[in-house]
Design an enzyme around this catalytic site. Structure first.
Site, PDB file in Angstrom:
ATOM      1  N   HIS B  81       0.593  -1.613  -0.009  1.00 16.41           N
ATOM      2  CA  HIS B  81       0.100   0.093   0.203  1.00 16.41           C
ATOM      3  C   HIS B  81       1.427   1.215  -0.287  1.00 16.41           C
ATOM      4  CE1 HIS B  81       0.643  -0.656   4.014  1.00 16.41           C
ATOM      5  NE2 HIS B  81       0.673   0.366   4.454  1.00 16.41           N
ATOM      6  N   HIS B  83       1.352   3.716   1.852  1.00 11.42           N
ATOM      7  CA  HIS B  83       1.843   4.339   2.829  1.00 11.42           C
ATOM      8  C   HIS B  83       3.848   4.926   2.655  1.00 11.42           C
ATOM      9  CE1 HIS B  83      -1.523   4.232   6.034  1.00 11.42           C
ATOM     10  NE2 HIS B  83      -1.492   5.277   5.819  1.00 11.42           N
ATOM     11  N   ASP B  85       5.541   4.377   5.324  1.00  9.95           N
ATOM     12  CA  ASP B  85       6.334   3.379   5.685  1.00  9.95           C
ATOM     13  C   ASP B  85       7.007   1.662   4.644  1.00  9.95           C
ATOM     14  OD1 ASP B  85       4.767   3.302   6.485  1.00  9.95           O
ATOM     15  OD2 ASP B  85       4.722   1.900   8.200  1.00  9.95           O
ATOM     16  N   HIS B  86       5.625   2.055   3.876  1.00  7.64           N
ATOM     17  CA  HIS B  86       6.216   0.534   3.052  1.00  7.64           C
ATOM     18  C   HIS B  86       6.544   1.641   1.039  1.00  7.64           C
ATOM     19  CE1 HIS B  86       3.769  -2.478   5.457  1.00  7.64           C
ATOM     20  NE2 HIS B  86       3.438  -0.734   6.437  1.00  7.64           N
ATOM     21  N   HIS B 168      -7.068  -2.405   5.277  1.00  7.89           N
ATOM     22  CA  HIS B 168      -5.896  -1.506   6.098  1.00  7.89           C
ATOM     23  C   HIS B 168      -6.211   0.342   4.793  1.00  7.89           C
ATOM     24  CE1 HIS B 168      -2.924   0.131   8.180  1.00  7.89           C
ATOM     25  NE2 HIS B 168      -2.098   0.930   6.632  1.00  7.89           N
ATOM     26  N   ASP B 189       0.049  -4.026   6.244  1.00  6.97           N
ATOM     27  CA  ASP B 189      -0.562  -3.897   7.220  1.00  6.97           C
ATOM     28  C   ASP B 189      -2.126  -4.525   6.884  1.00  6.97           C
ATOM     29  OD1 ASP B 189       1.324  -2.744   8.041  1.00  6.97           O
ATOM     30  OD2 ASP B 189       0.907  -0.569   7.860  1.00  6.97           O
ATOM     31  N   HIS B 406      -5.264  -1.001  12.400  1.00  9.32           N
ATOM     32  CA  HIS B 406      -4.211  -2.635  11.699  1.00  9.32           C
ATOM     33  C   HIS B 406      -5.274  -4.008  12.665  1.00  9.32           C
ATOM     34  CE1 HIS B 406      -0.960  -0.951  10.507  1.00  9.32           C
ATOM     35  NE2 HIS B 406      -0.907   0.501  11.081  1.00  9.32           N
ATOM     36  N   HIS B 428       7.280  -5.747  10.751  1.00  8.83           N
ATOM     37  CA  HIS B 428       6.346  -4.688  11.885  1.00  8.83           C
ATOM     38  C   HIS B 428       5.395  -4.499  12.848  1.00  8.83           C
ATOM     39  CE1 HIS B 428       3.524  -1.312  11.007  1.00  8.83           C
ATOM     40  NE2 HIS B 428       4.286  -1.136   9.608  1.00  8.83           N
TER      41      HIS B 428
END
Lengths: 739, 693
Positions: B81, B83, B85-86, B168, B189, B406, B428
Site C-alpha cells: 500500500h 504509506h 513506511d511501505h 488497511h 498492514d 491494523h 512490522h
C-alpha cells in the site's frame, strides 16, 4: 484420459443471430453467453429452453444485448438458475443495457417478456471477477478453473479460459487485437496451444480495415461537413458498449478543434452509464489509467457531451446543428428510432452508422446498397388514457379488484378456519397473524383493504375472536432475571441507516426521470401508426465495431494454434471460408456445428504424471531457450512410497538417441545475425539466403505459416568446400540447441 | 527450521541444496515499525515485499538494509500500500540501484503513491545530500511500476502471485506468492474489520506454507467500531452544540477519509447541525479525493450501493480549506487538519489558538508517534508550549479515539487459526509487543506444528521445503503407461515450474519450441576414379554401401548410413548428410581423405600389425586416463586384486569394475557418485558410439 469436452451451439451459428453456446466439461455444463436480438424473438431461445435447467454456470463475455440480452428472460421463464460469472463492467453495463432496452420497449409496446424486477434479480447474483482472476469452482465443478481475460471489444469484455487438469478451453468471440482509445487489445495471443478454441468467424471475410488514424479523420470530417451546412448528425449507438469509444473520439476532437456544436448522448440511462464508466478506469487502456495516475484526469469527465435521459430535453435544446448519439443501434426501438423518423427527410442531416445493424432490423435495411428511398416505419407511442377509455379502464380495474378481493376473502376464511382448527391443539398463538400477513403479500394490492378487516370477521369456529396475546413471563435464576445479551448490543443497522434507505432495493442507479417513468402506473395505452419515411438524409457507415478483421483473425488463430477449433457466429460463407483456411493451415480438427448439434472435442491427448526423482534431476542439465528450458532425459520408471510413478536415472549407460536440434530459425533474423558477424548476405531467389560468395542456405519442405501442424523445419545448407562453409555452418549451429 | 544470521551474499552453496531452501530476511520492519522491506528467496527466485522508509530517521539511515542483497537479482518487487513506511524508498530503489526486475502495486496505490511522495519530497526539509530522490525520480519510477488488480494472477519467471484485499487503506493488498507450489502470504498492514468504506481483509482461499504477518497492535484489543464511532460523533455533537470548536489532527490519507465519511453521514442525519461547517485542511487530501471518487470498486459493498445513488466521496457537508487565511473562525466548527502529530502546520496553528478555551475539543484519531505534541497532550498536561515559545494553559478537552486500521490480537489470532500456516513470521511490530504476541500465539497453537519466528533486520530465517517435481508425459510417449522398469526417454521441457516430457518430433505440437533438421551438401573438387575413393573409404570405415543415384544414375556411396558421397561431375564429388555431431565428424574425415587422395596419389597401405598394436596402446592409454581422472576426483584410488579399482573416501570403500562400469559399495552415496563419475569419464574418453544409428 483427457478431459471430456462437448460444445453445443444453442443460437448463433451459420448466421449473425445472438450468441449462446453450451459447453460441457466433464459433465459440468457451462452456458457461455446468453444473447438475444433487438427484436426479442422468443423462437431463438427454444434450444436454450430445452437445456436451461441443466446448466451449472453461466459465463458472460460482453455487456450488450447480443451477448447477455436473454438472461432476465431465461432466469424468469426458462428455469435458468445457475450462478452467473462476469466482470464488474459487464455486470454493470449489461444491467444498464437491459434497463435501456426495457424502457425503450415499454415506451412503444406492451412489452411483457420481462420486467425491471426480472432484470434486477437476474443480475443480482452475478459473481464478479477481475481479468486474469483464476476462480476455482467448487462442488460439481471441482477442479475446474475459470478466468476472464481482456477481449478488447467492449469495456470489461472478456474471453473466457476454462481449465481442467491442465487442459484449456478458450472461448473468444468478438475480440479486437488493436488498441483503442479506451481499451487495450486482447491478450488472446498469449494463450498457446489450448486443447479447444471456440471462436467466431464473424469478420472472416472482412478484410479492408482502414488504419485507425485515417478512419478517425474520415469520421470526423464527415460529421463536421454536415454540421457546417447546418445539418444534424445522428449516430445510432448501443447503450454502454462501443459508444464509449465514440464519445472519447468526439470529446477529444471537439477539445482540439474548439467546436461549439453541442453533442448529446441520449439513452434512458446515459448519466448513470457515464458515472459508472468513470469508476472503471482499472479496466481501460494503459494510457487512460496512466493519465489518471499522473494527472488525475479522468478521460470520461466529458466536457463537450451533454447527457440526456429523455427526448423532451433534446427537443428543448437550442435549435441549430448538433450531434446526437442515441440508442438503439438497430433503430428498432429507443430514441434513435424516433429521431431518425424526424430527421430522415432533411437532406442536410446525416445518419452515421458505426456498426453493422443486426439482421432484419431497420438499421440493416438502411445500410444496404443502394439505400432505400423510402422506408415503412411503424411508430408507436404510449399515451395516457383519457375520457371514456379511462373510465372504461377504471371500471374494468375495479371489477377485477372486487373479484379478486372476493376470492381472497373466501380463501382467507377457509384458511383461517383451517388454521383455527389446528390452533386448538398447538401452542402457537401467532399462527393466524402469520397466515394473514402472508396472504397480504400474496394477493397483490387491490385486496389489501379487505384483508385489514379480515381479523374481525367472526369465524365459525368455537374460539372467540381476539388479538393474539402472549404472557410475557420472565425467567429467573439465582442471579436474577435471565437476559439475552444480544438485546443490548448496538445494532449494525443503526450505524448504516443512511446506506440502507438509499441503496437497498434497486440494484443499479436510475435517473430520477427514468425512475418516475418506471414507477408511472397511470393507465396508458400504446397507439401505433404506420409512416412512410422518405430517406433523403445522407446515410454513411463506418467501421467502429472494434473487432479484428479477417486477416488478423487468421493470424491470431494460427498463433494460438489450438489442437481443436470450433467456429461459431458468422454467416455460412464466412464460416466455411475460415473452416477451410484453418483445415489447411492450422489443425485437422476444425468443427462448425449446427444449432443443437453436439460436437465432441474431447482431446485425444495421452498423458500421465510422473515424479521426477531428485537423483535424475541432479544429472539433468537444462538449456535455456526463450522462456522455457529443455533437456534430454533417459530414465527408468520406478515407484515412490506413495505408489506414484517416478523417474529414476538409468542403471546402465543409456542407449544413444538420435540427436535433436531445438530452435526456431527465422531466415530474416539469421540474415541480420550473419551481417552483424561481418558476413555478406543477401536474399537469392526462392527464399534462399546467399551467404558470402558461395554458400546458400534455404528452408525446404512444407512451409507452414508458423510451427502449427507443419512439423519440424528442414534447412539445407550447401556450398563448395571452403572456410566460409564451415564458418557459416558454425553460425547456423549457434542458433540451435543440440540435445 | 534453523534460523541463523548468515549473510545473504554468501550463497555459493551446492546447487542441489539451493533447490529446497527458502530464505526470508527482513531488510526493514524486522522487530521494528517502519521501513517495511522483506526479502525472500526460493529456488533461485528472489522477491522483495514492500520498500518503505523509516519515518523517524532521515537520509540513507531511513532506508531498509538494501546492501544485504543484490538488487539486480530481484525478480519481482511487490508493494502492498501507499504509506510512507511501505512505499517511500521505491523511487530510490528503482532509480539509484541496479534493480531491473518488475514492480507491482494496485491501481489505487499507484495513483496515490505519486501524490503522496511528491508531497513528501516537498515537505521533508532535508539537505540536498540527504535527499534520497527528487520529483523527477518519482515521475520516472511511475513508468516502471506495473499495476495488478485484486485477484488477478500474474506470472513472472515462473513466480505466480496475486493479491487479496487487505482493508488497511484504499488499495491495500496482501500478496500471495506461489513458487513451485510453495505458497507465501505477505499481509502488509491489514485489518479484518470492515469499516465505512473499506472491505475487511479477505481470508485467502488457500492456506499458505508461510505467513509473513504484521504485528503492530501486538496483543492489544480494539474497541468495537460502533462504540468508537459513537464516542467520536457524541464528542463532536456535544462540543459544537455548546458553541465549541473541534480539531481533528490526522494524517492526510487513509483514516482521514473514513472520518470524513462518518462526519458527512452524521451531518446528513442531523439537520440541526447543517449550519455548522466541517473543513478538511489538507491540499494533499483534496488532490487524492479524485482517486477516492474513482476507485469505488476497491471499496466495500456499502459504498458501492451508495454509489448507485450518488458518489459518497462527493461530500455534501464538508468543504476543503487551503490555508488558515481562508478560515473565518467565527463560531463552532469542525476542522480536520494535518499533520497528525501537531508538530507544525495548520493543525498546530489551530491548536495554539483553540487550546485555552475549555469549550473546544481535540480528538486524536490514531496511533501517535512518541515525541510529538499529540502524544504529549493525551496525558492531559496542565500547560502546553505554543509554537511561539510561550506557554498556555491546556483547557480544551482532549480525546483519544483510535481508528487505527491494523488488526488487533483477536483478528490476528482468528486469521491465523483459519489459515493454519505451518510457519508464521512476525514483522512490522515493536520488539516487545512482538515477543508478547509470539508468546500469546504459541499458547493458541499448542500442538507445536506451528513455528513462529521474529527475525530482526537482516536476520535470515531458513526453511526447507521438500517440493516434489512432477512432470507430465504427453503425446506419443504416453500412449502406453509404463510399468516399473520400463525406460522413458524424451525431451524434458521446463517452463516456469512445470515439467513436460515429450517425444522430440512432437516438440512443436506441445510447446512453442520447434525442432529442425539441417541437411548439408558440400562439393569437393576431385579428379580421379570414383573407385579409389570407394576403396579408401572401405579401408577406414566399417560400413560402406555402394548404390547409384536414382536421378542421375551416377555412382554413390553411403558411409555408415549417414553420409552419402556422390560423384557430381568429373571434377567434383559431393557429400550430403544430415547434421549431428557424429555425422559431421564422419563427413570431416571423408573430406580429409578425399583431399589427401588428390594430393598424394599412391600411398602405402597401412600395415595390419600396426593397427592391432595401436589398439592395444590405445587401450592402455584409456586406462591411464581413467585412472588419473578418478584420482583427481576421489584421491585415494588403487588397483585391486581382481583388476577392480578400489576407491576410498572418508573410510568408505567402493570397488569399480572397469569393464562393465559396475560399482560395489556399502555406502550408497559414494556408489552413486563413483558410478556417475565413471560413466562421464567413459563418455569423455570414448565419445562416439559409432555402432549406433
Amino acid at each position: 484420459m483427457g478431459t471430456s469436452v462437448q460444445v453445443t451451439p444453442l443460437c448463433g451459428v451459420y448466421n449473425e443471430n445472438p450468441l449462446s453456446y453450451l459447453v460441457s466439461i466433464d459433465g459440468f455444463n457451462f452456458l457461455i453467453d446468453c444473447g438475444w436480438n433487438d427484436l426479442f424473438d422468443t423462437s431463438l431461445l427454444e434450444p436454450l429452453s430445452r437445456v436451461a435447467s441443466s446448466i451449472d454456470a453461466v459465463l458472460l463475455s460482453h455487456p450488450d444485448t447480443l451477448h447477455l440480452g436473454a438472461l432476465p428472460y431465461a432466469m424468469k421463464q426458462l428455469g435458468l438458475s445457475a450462478p452467473v460469472y462476469a466482470t464488474e463492467p459487464v455486470h454493470r453495463l449489461g444491467l444498464l443495457t437491459m434497463y435501456d432496452q426495457f424502457l425503450s420497449r415499454k415506451q412503444v409496446s406492451d412489452f411483457d417478456l420481462f420486467t425491471l424486477d426480472d432484470i434486477d434479480s437476474a443480475f443480482q447474483n452475478v459473481i464478479r471477477l477481475t481479468y486474469s482472476q483464476n476462480y476455482h469452482l467448487s462442488g460439481k465443478g471441482e477442479g475446474i478453473v475459470i478466468a476472464p481475460h481482456v477481449a478488447g471489444h467492449m469495456l470489461g469484455g472478456s474471453i473466457w479460459r476454462i481449465t481442467k487438469d491442465g487442459e484449456d478451453v478458450i472461448y473468444a468471440v468478438d475480440y479486437n487485437h488493436r488498441k483503442e482509445r479506451h481499451l487495450n487489445g486482447t491478450v488472446l495471443q498469449s494463450f498457446v496451444r489450448p486443447a479447444v478454441l471456440i471462436t467466431d468467424a464473424y469478420h472472416a471475410l472482412y478484410t479492408n480495415q482502414t488504419a485507425r488514424q485515417q478512419r478517425d479523420k474520415e469520421f470526423l470530417d464527415t460529421i463536421s461537413k454536415h454540421l457546417e451546412v447546418g445539418g444534424n448528425v445522428l449516430l445510432p449507438v448501443d447503450t454502454a458498449g462501443r459508444v464509449l469509444e465514440l464519445l472519447l473520439i468526439l470529446e477529444q476532437h471537439w477539445s482540439q478543434r474548439g467546436f461549439s456544436f453541442p453533442i448529446y448522448f441520449l439513452t434512458y440511462v446515459s448519466s448513470s452509464t457515464i458515472d459508472y464508466v468513470k469508476s472503471f478506469l482499472e479496466w481501460m487502456s494503459d494510457s487512460i489509467s496512466k493519465s489518471f495516475e499522473t494527472s488525475r484526469d479522468n478521460a470520461f469527465l466529458l466536457r463537450h457531451v451533454t447527457l440526456l435521459i429523455n427526448k423532451t430535453d433534446l427537443d428543448n435544446a437550442p435549435p441549430g446543428p448538433k450531434v446526437v448519439l442515441a440508442s438503439m443501434a438497430s433503430l428498432e426501438a429507443g430514441f434513435a428510432r424516433e429521431i431518425f423518423v424526424e430527421w430522415a427527410n432533411d437532406p442536410r442531416n446525416l445518419v452515421l452508422f458505426t456498426e453493422t445493424g443486426q439482421f432484419g432490423t431497420l438499421a440493416r435495411m438502411l445500410q444496404s446498397a443502394p439505400p432505400p428511398k423510402f422506408v415503412k416505419v411503424t411508430m408507436s407511442k404510449r399515451v395516457p388514457l383519457a375520457g371514456e377509455e379511462l373510465i372504461a379502464y377504471e371500471e374494468e380495474q375495479n371489477r377485477l379488484k372486487r373479484e379478486e378481493a372476493l376470492r381472497a376473502s373466501l380463501v382467507k376464511e377457509e384458511e383461517t378456519k383451517a388454521s383455527h382448527g389446528s390452533d386448538d391443539n398447538s401452542s402457537e398463538p401467532m399462527v393466524i397473524d402469520t397466515k394473514t400477513t402472508h396472504d397480504v403479500v400474496g394477493s397483490h394490492g387491490p385486496a389489501y383493504k379487505d384483508i385489514l378487516i379480515d381479523g374481525f370477521v367472526p369465524t365459525s369456529s368455537s374460539v372467540a375472536p381476539m388479538f393474539p396475546f402472549y404472557d410475557n413471563t420472565s425467567e429467573w435464576d439465582d442471579f436474577g432475571e435471565i437476559i439475552n445479551p444480544d438485546d443490548y448490543v448496538i445494532k449494525d443497522e443503526d450505524m448504516d441507516r443512511g446506506a440502507m434507505h438509499n441503496g437497498g432495493d434497486v440494484d443499479g442507479r436510475l435517473d430520477e426521470a427514468t425512475a418516475s417513468l418506471m414507477l408511472d402506473t397511470r393507465p396508458s395505452k400504446v397507439i401505433s401508426n404506420e409512416l412512410i419515411v422518405t430517406v433523403s438524409c445522407s446515410l454513411v457507415k463506418m467501421d467502429y465495431e472494434g473487432r479484428s478483421d479477417g486477416r488478423s483473425i487468421k493470424s491470431m488463430i494460427a498463433h494460438v494454434s489450438p489442437l481443436k477449433l470450433v467456429l461459431v457466429h458468422a454467416i455460412a460463407e464466412a464460416t466455411e471460408h475460415l473452416k477451410q483456411h484453418c483445415l489447411n493451415n492450422i489443425s485437422p480438427y476444425v468443427y462448425a456445428p449446427q444449432i443443437e448439434e453436439t460436437v465432441d472435442v474431447t482431446s485425444d491427448l495421452c498423458a500421465y504424471k510422473v515424479q521426477l526423482s531428485e537423483k535424475l534431476m541432479s544429472n539433468v542439465i537444462f538449456k535455456k531457450l526463450g522462456d522455457s528450458e529443455v533437456a534430454w532425459v533417459d530414465s527408468e520408471v520406478g515407484k515412490t512410497e506413495s505408489d506414484m510413478r517416478s523417474l529414476l536415472p538409468m542403471p546402465g549407460a543409456a542407449s544413444p538417441h538420435k540427436p535433436v536440434l531445438v530452435g526456431d530459425l527465422k531466415i530474416a533474423d539469421f540474415k541480420q545475425f550473419l551481417s552483424s558477424k561481418g558476413v555478406q548476405v543477401e536474399f537469392a531467389g526462392g527464399g534462399a539466403l546467399r551467404c558470402g560468395e558461395y554458400v546458400t542456405l534455404r528452408k525446404v519442405g512444407p512451409t507452414g505459416q508458423k510451427g502449427g501442424a507443419s512439423g519440424p523445419q528442414q534447412i539445407l545448407i550447401e556450398g563448395p568446400l571452403c572456410e566460409d562453409y564451415y564458418k557459416i555452418r558454425d553460425y547456423l549451429y549457434s542458433q540451435f540447441y543440440l540435445l | 527450521m534453523a534460523s541463523s544470521s548468515t549473510s545473504l551474499k554468501r550463497r555459493e552453496q551446492p546447487i542441489s541444496r539451493d533447490g529446497d531452501q527458502l530464505i526470508v530476511t527482513p531488510l526493514g520492519a524486522g522487530s521494528e515499525v517502519g521501513r517495511s522491506c522483506v526479502y525472500m528467496s526460493f529456488r533461485g527466485k528472489n522477491i522483495l515485499f514492500d520498500c518503505g522508509i523509516h519515518p523517524a530517521y532521515s537520509g540513507m539511515a531511513a532506508l531498509p538494509y538494501f546492501d544485504e542483497i543484490d538488487p539486480s537479482s530481484i525478480d519481482v518487487l511487490l508493494i502492498t500500500h501507499f504509506h510512507i513506511d511501505h512505499a517511500a524508498s521505491l523511487p530510490y530503489f528503482l532509480e539509484k540501484t541496479t534493480f531491473n526486475g518488475r514492480v507491482f502495486m494496485t491501481h489505487a496505490t499507484k495513483a496515490i503513491y505519486k501524490l503522496l511522495l511528491t508531497d513528501y519530497v516537498k515537505v521533508s526539509k532535508v539537505s540536498v545530500e540527504d535527499m534520497l530522490f527528487d520529483e523527477q525520480d518519482i515521475n520516472k519510477s511511475m513508468d516502471k511500476i506495473e499495476v495488478i488488480d485484486f485477484h488477478q494472477t500474474v506470472e513472472v519467471n515462473g513466480i505466480k502471485f496475486w493479491c487479496y484485499t487487505a482493508g488497511h487503506v484504499l488499495g491495500a493488498a496482501m500478496f500471495m506468492v506461489d513458487i513451485a507450489g510453495v505458497r507465501i502470504l505477505y499481509t502488509g498492514d491489514y485489518s479484518r474489520e470492515e469499516d465505512r468504506h473499506l472491505r475487511a481483509a479477505e481470508l485467502p482461499q488457500f492456506s499458505p506454507d508461510i505467513c509473513i504477518i504484521e504485528s503492530t497492535s501486538g496483543v492489544q484489543l480494539h474497541q468495537s467500531r460502533h462504540i468508537r464511532e459513537k464516542r467520536f460523533t457524541d464528542v463532536i455533537h456535544s462540543t459544537v452544540s455548546q458553541g465549541g470548536r473541534v480539531l481533528i489532527p490526522a494524517f492526510a490519507l487513509g483514516r482521514a477519509q473514513e472520518l470524513l465519511l462518518i462526519l458527512d453521514e452524521y451531518w446528513a442525519n442531523h439537520p440541526d447541525l447543517h449550519n455548522i461547517p466541517i473543513y478538511y485542511a489538507s491540499p494533499l487530501a483534496k488532490k487524492c479525493m479524485a482517486v477516492y471518487q474513482t476507485y469505488i470498486l476497491s471499496m466495500n459493498d456499502r459504498i458501492r450501493n451508495q454509489f448507485a445513488n450518488s458518489n459518497p466521496f462527493v461530500f455534501k457537508h464538508i468543504s476543503p480549506l487551503n490555508s488558515i487565511d481562508d478560515f473565518n473562525d467565527v463560531g463552532p466548527s469542525v476542522v480536520m487538519a494535518t499533520p497528525g502529530g501537531l508538530q507544525s502546520g495548520l493543525s498546530r496553528q489551530l491548536f495554539d489558538s483553540w487550546c485555552s478555551d475549555k469549550k473546544n475539543a481535540c480528538i486524536i484519531p490514531g496511533y501517535m508517534v512518541e515525541g510529538t505534541l499529540a502524544k504529549t497532550i493525551i496525558n492531559e498536561p496542565k500547560e502546553v508550549t505554543l509554537m511561539n515559545g510561550l506557554t498556555a494553559p491546556l483547557n480544551m478537552q482532549v480525546h483519544y479515539i483510535s481508528f487505527s486500521a491494523h488488526a488487533d490480537y483477536a483478528q490476528t489470532s482468528t486469521f491465523l487459526k483459519e489459515l493454519m500456516p505451518p510457519n508464521i513470521i512476525l514483522v512490522h511490530g515493536e520488539a516487545n509487543e512482538m515477543m508478547r504476541l509470539k508468546q500469546k500465539l504459541l499458547t493458541e497453537f499448542p500442538d507445536g506444528n506451528t513455528k513462529i519466528m521474529t527475525p530482526k533486520n537482516c536476520e535470515s530465517v531458513e526453511m526447507y521445503f521438500n517440493s516434489e517435481k512432477l512432470a507430465k508425459t504427453i503425446g506419443r510417449l504416453a500412449e502406453k503407461t509404463p510399468d516399473v522398469g520400463d525406460t522413458v526417454s524424451g525431451i524434458l521441457v521446463k517452463k516456469g515450474f512445470t515439467y513436460q516430457i515429450m517425444a522430440p518430433d512432437e516438440l512443436h505440437v506441445f510447446s512453442q519450441l520447434s525442432t529442425a533438421t539441417v541437411t548439408q551438401r558440400i562439393t569437393i573438387p576431385f579428379v580421379g576414379a570414383f573407385g579409389v575413393i570407394k576403396h579408401r573409404l572401405e579401408k577406414i570405415f566399417e560400413s560402406v554401401e555402394s548404390s547409384t543415384d536414382e536421378e542421375s544414375g551416377l555412382p554413390a556411396l553411403k558411409v555408415h548410413e549417414r553420409v552419402t558421397v556422390k560423384q557430381e561431375s568429373e571434377k567434383h564429388i559431393s557429400l550430403q548428410w544430415s547434421s549431428d555431431p557424429i555425422s559431421d565428424m564422419v563427413s570431416d574425415s571423408i573430406v580429409a581423405l578425399i583431399l589427401n587422395i588428390s594430393r598424394e596419389v599412391p600411398k602405402i597401405v597401412m600395415e595390419e600389425e600396426d593397427a592391432v598394436k595401436s589398439e592395444e596402446e590405445n587401450g592402455k592409454k584409456v586406462e591411464k586416463v581413467i585412472y588419473a581422472l578418478l584420482v583427481s576426483l576421489f584421491g585415494d584410488v588403487k588397483l585391486g586384486e581382481n583388476g577392480k579399482l578400489v576407491i576410498r573416501v572418508d573410510g568408505n570403500v567402493a570397488q569399480l569394475d572397469k569393464e562393465s562400469g559396475e560399482v560395489e559399495s556399502e555406502h550408497s552415496g559414494l556408489k552413486e557418485r563413483v558410478r556417475v563419475a565413471f560413466e562421464r569419464i567413459q563418455s569423455a574418453v570414448k565419445p562416439i558410439p559409432l555402432s549406433a544409428s
